[in-house]
Design a protein around this motif. Structure first.
Motif, PDB file in Angstrom:
ATOM      1  N   ARG A 102       0.835  -1.209   0.000  1.00 38.49           N
ATOM      2  CA  ARG A 102       0.000   0.000   0.000  1.00 38.49           C
ATOM      3  C   ARG A 102       0.867   1.254   0.000  1.00 38.49           C
ATOM      4  NH1 ARG A 102      -2.879  -0.791   4.678  1.00 38.49           N
ATOM      5  NH2 ARG A 102      -3.724  -2.685   3.774  1.00 38.49           N
TER       6      ARG A 102
ATOM      7  N   GLU B  98       2.481   1.681  -3.419  1.00 38.70           N
ATOM      8  CA  GLU B  98       1.495   2.134  -4.409  1.00 38.70           C
ATOM      9  C   GLU B  98       1.246   3.638  -4.260  1.00 38.70           C
ATOM     10  OE1 GLU B  98      -0.937   2.055  -7.584  1.00 38.70           O
ATOM     11  OE2 GLU B  98       0.245   0.364  -6.858  1.00 38.70           O
ATOM     12  N   THR B  99       1.138   4.103  -3.028  1.00 39.77           N
ATOM     13  CA  THR B  99       0.960   5.532  -2.782  1.00 39.77           C
ATOM     14  C   THR B  99       2.166   6.326  -3.273  1.00 39.77           C
ATOM     15  OG1 THR B  99      -0.378   5.028  -0.850  1.00 39.77           O
ATOM     16  CG2 THR B  99       0.489   7.257  -0.999  1.00 39.77           C
TER      17      THR B  99
END
Length: 95
Positions: free
Chosen positions: A41, A44-45
């Motif tokens: 996560r 991805e950010t």
């Protein structure tokens, strides 16, 4: 009869120890999975942020400003354009 009880008791203790070990490994794997998901996560950010930054850096106005400031380039005008012509006519140069 006591021999059978001892064997069964050892089997129960062994299976209980195996169950505890399996649960412990399961918890470790779940924790590792949770960390991996959080890292994915975060990556991805970071990727999305870098894509936005890349688009912001590649705007035509910014590229033109950098070309003028750092590379000392200027806009081509007819006054500074030099045209080069082929010294051989098209029919002579090709077989």
């Amino acid at each position: 009869m006591t021999r059978l009880n001892i064997v069964l008791l050892l089997a129960v203790v062994a299976s209980a120890m195996y169950l505890v070990r399996t649960q412990y490994e399961s918890r470790l794997l779940y924790t590792e999975l949770d960390r991996a998901v959080a890292e994915a996560r975060r990556l991805e950010t970071e990727h999305e942020r870098l894509q936005v930054e890349k688009r912001a850096q590649a705007t035509p106005l910014r590229v033109e400003q950098l070309a003028r400031a750092r590379l000392q380039m200027r806009t081509a005008t007819p006054a500074i354009t030099q045209y080069v012509s082929d010294p051989l006519p098209a029919s002579e140069g090709k077989p």
